[in-house]
Design a protein around this motif. Structure first.
Motif, PDB file in Angstrom:
ATOM      1  N   TYR A  62       0.828  -1.209   0.000  1.00 12.69           N
ATOM      2  CA  TYR A  62       0.000   0.000   0.000  1.00 12.69           C
ATOM      3  C   TYR A  62       0.864   1.262   0.000  1.00 12.69           C
ATOM      4  O   TYR A  62       0.515   2.264  -0.618  1.00 12.69           O
ATOM      5  CB  TYR A  62      -0.953   0.012   1.188  1.00 12.69           C
ATOM      6  CG  TYR A  62      -2.075  -0.984   1.063  1.00 12.69           C
ATOM      7  CD1 TYR A  62      -2.954  -0.924  -0.007  1.00 12.69           C
ATOM      8  CD2 TYR A  62      -2.234  -1.992   1.994  1.00 12.69           C
ATOM      9  CE1 TYR A  62      -3.984  -1.842  -0.131  1.00 12.69           C
ATOM     10  CE2 TYR A  62      -3.267  -2.916   1.879  1.00 12.69           C
ATOM     11  CZ  TYR A  62      -4.135  -2.833   0.808  1.00 12.69           C
ATOM     12  OH  TYR A  62      -5.145  -3.741   0.688  1.00 12.69           O
ATOM     13  N   THR A  63       1.979   1.215   0.690  1.00 16.48           N
ATOM     14  CA  THR A  63       2.889   2.351   0.705  1.00 16.48           C
ATOM     15  C   THR A  63       3.443   2.617  -0.692  1.00 16.48           C
ATOM     16  O   THR A  63       3.524   3.764  -1.127  1.00 16.48           O
ATOM     17  CB  THR A  63       4.042   2.106   1.702  1.00 16.48           C
ATOM     18  OG1 THR A  63       3.490   1.932   3.005  1.00 16.48           O
ATOM     19  CG2 THR A  63       5.020   3.254   1.724  1.00 16.48           C
ATOM     20  N   LEU A  67       3.032   5.856  -2.923  1.00 18.84           N
ATOM     21  CA  LEU A  67       4.226   6.546  -3.408  1.00 18.84           C
ATOM     22  C   LEU A  67       4.087   6.866  -4.892  1.00 18.84           C
ATOM     23  O   LEU A  67       4.312   7.997  -5.327  1.00 18.84           O
ATOM     24  CB  LEU A  67       5.474   5.693  -3.161  1.00 18.84           C
ATOM     25  CG  LEU A  67       6.782   6.206  -3.778  1.00 18.84           C
ATOM     26  CD1 LEU A  67       7.200   7.521  -3.142  1.00 18.84           C
ATOM     27  CD2 LEU A  67       7.874   5.161  -3.637  1.00 18.84           C
ATOM     28  N   PHE A  68       3.685   5.871  -5.676  1.00 23.54           N
ATOM     29  CA  PHE A  68       3.564   6.098  -7.111  1.00 23.54           C
ATOM     30  C   PHE A  68       2.395   7.018  -7.445  1.00 23.54           C
ATOM     31  O   PHE A  68       2.460   7.783  -8.402  1.00 23.54           O
ATOM     32  CB  PHE A  68       3.495   4.775  -7.872  1.00 23.54           C
ATOM     33  CG  PHE A  68       4.854   4.168  -8.078  1.00 23.54           C
ATOM     34  CD1 PHE A  68       5.658   4.577  -9.121  1.00 23.54           C
ATOM     35  CD2 PHE A  68       5.347   3.221  -7.202  1.00 23.54           C
ATOM     36  CE1 PHE A  68       6.913   4.044  -9.307  1.00 23.54           C
ATOM     37  CE2 PHE A  68       6.611   2.683  -7.372  1.00 23.54           C
ATOM     38  CZ  PHE A  68       7.399   3.097  -8.429  1.00 23.54           C
ATOM     39  N   LEU A  69       1.325   6.982  -6.660  1.00 26.96           N
ATOM     40  CA  LEU A  69       0.236   7.945  -6.860  1.00 26.96           C
ATOM     41  C   LEU A  69       0.699   9.365  -6.576  1.00 26.96           C
ATOM     42  O   LEU A  69       0.394  10.291  -7.327  1.00 26.96           O
ATOM     43  CB  LEU A  69      -0.957   7.598  -5.976  1.00 26.96           C
ATOM     44  CG  LEU A  69      -1.827   6.445  -6.432  1.00 26.96           C
ATOM     45  CD1 LEU A  69      -2.876   6.110  -5.371  1.00 26.96           C
ATOM     46  CD2 LEU A  69      -2.495   6.761  -7.749  1.00 26.96           C
ATOM     47  N   SER A  70       1.450   9.550  -5.504  1.00 26.24           N
ATOM     48  CA  SER A  70       1.944  10.892  -5.181  1.00 26.24           C
ATOM     49  C   SER A  70       2.961  11.367  -6.218  1.00 26.24           C
ATOM     50  O   SER A  70       3.010  12.553  -6.546  1.00 26.24           O
ATOM     51  CB  SER A  70       2.539  10.930  -3.774  1.00 26.24           C
ATOM     52  OG  SER A  70       3.659  10.085  -3.684  1.00 26.24           O
ATOM     53  N   ILE A  71       3.755  10.457  -6.759  1.00 26.50           N
ATOM     54  CA  ILE A  71       4.690  10.830  -7.826  1.00 26.50           C
ATOM     55  C   ILE A  71       3.906  11.253  -9.067  1.00 26.50           C
ATOM     56  O   ILE A  71       4.229  12.254  -9.709  1.00 26.50           O
ATOM     57  CB  ILE A  71       5.645   9.665  -8.146  1.00 26.50           C
ATOM     58  CG1 ILE A  71       6.640   9.488  -7.006  1.00 26.50           C
ATOM     59  CG2 ILE A  71       6.384   9.901  -9.458  1.00 26.50           C
ATOM     60  CD1 ILE A  71       7.458   8.219  -7.094  1.00 26.50           C
ATOM     61  N   LEU A 102       9.685  12.880  -0.500  1.00 26.75           N
ATOM     62  CA  LEU A 102       9.385  11.469  -0.752  1.00 26.75           C
ATOM     63  C   LEU A 102       9.558  10.633   0.507  1.00 26.75           C
ATOM     64  O   LEU A 102       8.790   9.705   0.755  1.00 26.75           O
ATOM     65  CB  LEU A 102      10.276  10.929  -1.871  1.00 26.75           C
ATOM     66  CG  LEU A 102       9.958  11.433  -3.277  1.00 26.75           C
ATOM     67  CD1 LEU A 102      11.023  10.962  -4.261  1.00 26.75           C
ATOM     68  CD2 LEU A 102       8.591  10.970  -3.713  1.00 26.75           C
ATOM     69  N   THR A 103      10.561  10.973   1.311  1.00 23.30           N
ATOM     70  CA  THR A 103      10.757  10.272   2.577  1.00 23.30           C
ATOM     71  C   THR A 103       9.552  10.476   3.493  1.00 23.30           C
ATOM     72  O   THR A 103       9.075   9.539   4.135  1.00 23.30           O
ATOM     73  CB  THR A 103      12.040  10.755   3.267  1.00 23.30           C
ATOM     74  OG1 THR A 103      13.144  10.529   2.399  1.00 23.30           O
ATOM     75  CG2 THR A 103      12.267  10.053   4.579  1.00 23.30           C
ATOM     76  N   GLY A 104       9.050  11.704   3.530  1.00 19.11           N
ATOM     77  CA  GLY A 104       7.859  11.984   4.322  1.00 19.11           C
ATOM     78  C   GLY A 104       6.651  11.209   3.841  1.00 19.11           C
ATOM     79  O   GLY A 104       5.902  10.637   4.637  1.00 19.11           O
ATOM     80  N   VAL A 105       6.479  11.157   2.517  1.00 19.53           N
ATOM     81  CA  VAL A 105       5.347  10.412   1.947  1.00 19.53           C
ATOM     82  C   VAL A 105       5.452   8.940   2.309  1.00 19.53           C
ATOM     83  O   VAL A 105       4.475   8.325   2.765  1.00 19.53           O
ATOM     84  CB  VAL A 105       5.304  10.599   0.407  1.00 19.53           C
ATOM     85  CG1 VAL A 105       4.374   9.596  -0.245  1.00 19.53           C
ATOM     86  CG2 VAL A 105       4.885  12.012   0.062  1.00 19.53           C
ATOM     87  N   LEU A 111       3.136   4.455   8.210  1.00 24.39           N
ATOM     88  CA  LEU A 111       2.606   4.601   9.566  1.00 24.39           C
ATOM     89  C   LEU A 111       1.084   4.545   9.576  1.00 24.39           C
ATOM     90  O   LEU A 111       0.480   3.958  10.486  1.00 24.39           O
ATOM     91  CB  LEU A 111       3.101   5.897  10.199  1.00 24.39           C
ATOM     92  CG  LEU A 111       4.584   5.921  10.541  1.00 24.39           C
ATOM     93  CD1 LEU A 111       4.998   7.308  11.011  1.00 24.39           C
ATOM     94  CD2 LEU A 111       4.917   4.876  11.588  1.00 24.39           C
ATOM     95  N   VAL A 112       0.454   5.135   8.575  1.00 23.81           N
ATOM     96  CA  VAL A 112      -1.007   5.074   8.486  1.00 23.81           C
ATOM     97  C   VAL A 112      -1.452   3.629   8.298  1.00 23.81           C
ATOM     98  O   VAL A 112      -2.409   3.180   8.937  1.00 23.81           O
ATOM     99  CB  VAL A 112      -1.522   5.967   7.335  1.00 23.81           C
ATOM    100  CG1 VAL A 112      -2.972   5.668   7.003  1.00 23.81           C
ATOM    101  CG2 VAL A 112      -1.347   7.427   7.687  1.00 23.81           C
TER     102      VAL A 112
END
Length: 124
Positions: A62-63, A67-71, A102-105, A111-112
């Motif tokens: 899921y992470t 990640l790829f959605l945010s990119i 990206l590290t924050g994302v 964590l979520v």
């Protein structure tokens, strides 16, 4: 035999997800060979290691999707802003700030997922 099969699947998942972290964290960087790519990759390795120890790669999956959605959203946003001739400051699109972002994302998404999994396991 079942334990060996699970171990091999875990190793393959670790390698494949590591490659996805490498690709995902290098897409937005001006210089994909930049040392700043190591920041989110190391966080990804830490999360992969945690998932391997817990024997649960769902959170990493899921992470990576997030990640790829945010990119994708970032690429579209940068493209739109460039198309309407809005000049982004170099600080916002520099390798260091993108790596930290990206590290924050990656961290927040993991964590979520961890908190969702913990809540779900208490109900069961």
């Amino acid at each position: 035999m079942r334990e060996l099969e699970r171990s091999l699947i875990g190793v393959v998942k670790f390698i494949v997800y590591f490659i996805f972290f490498l690709i995902g964290t290098g897409i937005l960087l001006n210089n994909p060979a930049s040392i700043y790519q190591a920041i989110p990759v190391l966080i990804g390795v830490a999360l992969l290691t945690h998932a391997a120890v817990e024997d649960d790669f769902r959170r990493v999956e899921y992470t990576l999707i997030g990640l790829f959605l945010s990119i994708g959203i970032g690429v579209i946003l940068i493209g739109v802003l460039t198309a309407v001739s809005i000049q982004l400051p170099d600080v916002l699109i520099g390798d260091l700030s993108l790596s930290v972002g990206l590290t924050g994302v990656i961290s927040i998404l993991y964590l979520v997922q961890s908190s969702d999994t913990d809540i779900g396991s208490e109900r069961a």
